[in-house]
Design an enzyme around this catalytic site. Structure first.
Site, PDB file in Angstrom:
ATOM      1  CG  HIS A 190      35.227  49.142  41.389  1.00 48.29           C
ATOM      2  ND1 HIS A 190      34.511  47.964  41.311  1.00 48.29           N
ATOM      3  CD2 HIS A 190      35.354  48.976  40.267  1.00 48.29           C
ATOM      4  CE1 HIS A 190      35.550  47.160  40.711  1.00 48.29           C
ATOM      5  NE2 HIS A 190      35.974  47.960  40.097  1.00 48.29           N
ATOM      6  CD  GLU A 194      33.266  47.505  44.302  1.00 49.27           C
ATOM      7  OE1 GLU A 194      33.165  46.956  43.399  1.00 49.27           O
ATOM      8  OE2 GLU A 194      34.781  47.328  44.769  1.00 49.27           O
ATOM      9  CG  ASP A 204      53.068  39.591  38.735  1.00 49.83           C
ATOM     10  OD1 ASP A 204      53.122  38.153  38.584  1.00 49.83           O
ATOM     11  OD2 ASP A 204      53.025  39.997  38.081  1.00 49.83           O
ATOM     12  CG  ASP A 215      37.866  53.099  42.406  1.00 45.09           C
ATOM     13  OD1 ASP A 215      36.916  53.719  42.409  1.00 45.09           O
ATOM     14  OD2 ASP A 215      38.092  52.753  41.214  1.00 45.09           O
ATOM     15  NE  ARG A 238      37.359  42.733  39.880  1.00 48.16           N
ATOM     16  CZ  ARG A 238      37.089  44.091  38.852  1.00 48.16           C
ATOM     17  NH1 ARG A 238      38.137  44.767  38.782  1.00 48.16           N
ATOM     18  NH2 ARG A 238      36.496  43.795  37.323  1.00 48.16           N
ATOM     19  CB  ALA A 276      40.139  54.005  36.353  1.00 44.38           C
TER      20      ALA A 276
END
Length: 346
Positions: A290, A271, A181, A266, A242, A293
């Site tokens: 997707h 999509e 990061d 996911d 993503r 969660a």
């Protein structure tokens, strides 16, 4: 006179029930603020849907320049139910003095728990074992011996709010956590016990690579054929962020060739995932639409955060999780923020 706060129509099923359950809209009523669902379910918010409203809470619709075409009284805040905003044109929103908010506080624990779920499911070959049983192939279970999480090295792509929570969830397993990061302050990573490193080291050193970054021009296809070729043959890739961050064609090649052992996904480049995707037939891949969660915890967490953003704006406070921060210094936005409460409650 202002129209009520709008809530995008995609929250409702065909019977008019909120598909997410309780998303905390009663807090608007408790604050004396009227709200209503938008009449049409549209792919992007339209001028007629936002005109004259103090705020709009939305999930699926995009926000583009067309959203503001001819609008003379835009909302003060567009509150997205979720953390992604790649379908929102932030410069256009800023130009129209509209703050865009997201809900990282509501999604933090649900997404980090989902990431941990996918890590464990992939390491334990949960998908393959489920399919063996359904096919009546009980005797083949020794072919899918799993791997324990304890003592492994987890490589994070992105060390933001949600990744930080995942780091905490991983601690009982005695894992080593490294992260790529470039925007994370080194002292913050050090406080978490995470070693910041380069993208090549993430590929080479990780037993599980977990994608939790925001989709940007920099992260598009960050996980590509070169990255996958450097991963350990026994390593897994998890993506709960993503889809386009991963080059899906390259991933399929890596899974077919045994370059990596498996993946848990996911999200996808396109999509919904096509039913003829090669990923669907792979026993070493776990796929979810997707929604890994999506729980009652996320519903109320995201909804509550979006509602708070709208209430804050109406009560002349700058919302907390504004992603187009430049708008907060615009004189027009500040003037509208100051007069908002009296206008809405008049």
């Amino acid at each position: 006179m202002h129209r009520p706060v709008g809530v995008s129509r995609d929250f409702l099923d065909a019977d008019g029930n909120n598909v997410w359950g309780d998303i905390g809209l009663d807090a608007l009523e408790a604050a004396g603020i009227a709200w209503e669902y938008l009449e049409e379910n549209t792919a992007e918010l339209t001028p007629g849907q936002i005109e004259g409203r103090p705020g709009v809470i939305f999930a699926a619709p995009a926000v583009t320049k067309n959203t503001f075409a001819g609008v003379t009284e835009p909302p003060l805040v567009l509150a997205r139910f979720g953390v992604g905003y790649d379908s929102v044109d932030l410069p256009v929103c800023t130009a129209n003095s509209v703050a865009v908010t997201i809900t990282p506080d509501g999604a933090r624990r649900p997404v980090s728990t989902a990431a941990l779920t996918m890590i464990l499911a992939s390491l334990h070959n949960l998908g393959a074992k489920d399919r063996l049983l359904r096919r009546g192939e009980w005797d083949r279970r020794t072919e899918w011996m799993g791997r324990g999480l304890t003592g492994t090295t987890i490589g994070l792509i992105g060390l933001g709010n949600t990744s930080t929570d995942l780091v905490e969830l991983l601690k009982p397993f005695g894992t080593t956590v490294i992260a790529y990061d470039p925007y994370c302050p080194p002292e913050r990573a050090e406080a978490l016990g995470v070693r910041l490193t380069g993208i090549a080291d993430i590929a080479a050193a990780s037993d599980v690579v977990v994608v939790m970054a925001v989709l940007t021009d920099e992260t598009f296809h960050l996980i590509n054929s070169d990255f996958l070729a450097q991963m350990k043959p026994a390593a897994r890739l998890v993506n709960v962020s993503r889809g386009p961050i991963v080059d899906e064609a390259a991933l399929i090649d890596a899974l077919r060739s045994g370059t990596i052992a498996g993946a848990a996904l996911d999200v996808f480049e396109t999509e919904p995932l096509s039913t003829d995707s090669a990923l669907i037939g792979m026993d070493n891949v776990i796929l979810t639409p997707h929604s890994i969660a999506w729980t009652d915890e996320m519903s109320l967490g995201n909804g509550g955060s979006a509602v708070r953003a709208v209430i804050d704006a109406i009560e002349s406070r700058a919302p907390q999780f504004v992603v187009n921060r430049d708008v907060l210094t615009k004189s027009e936005f500040q003037a509208r923020l100051t007069r908002q409460q009296s206008d809405v409650r008049s």
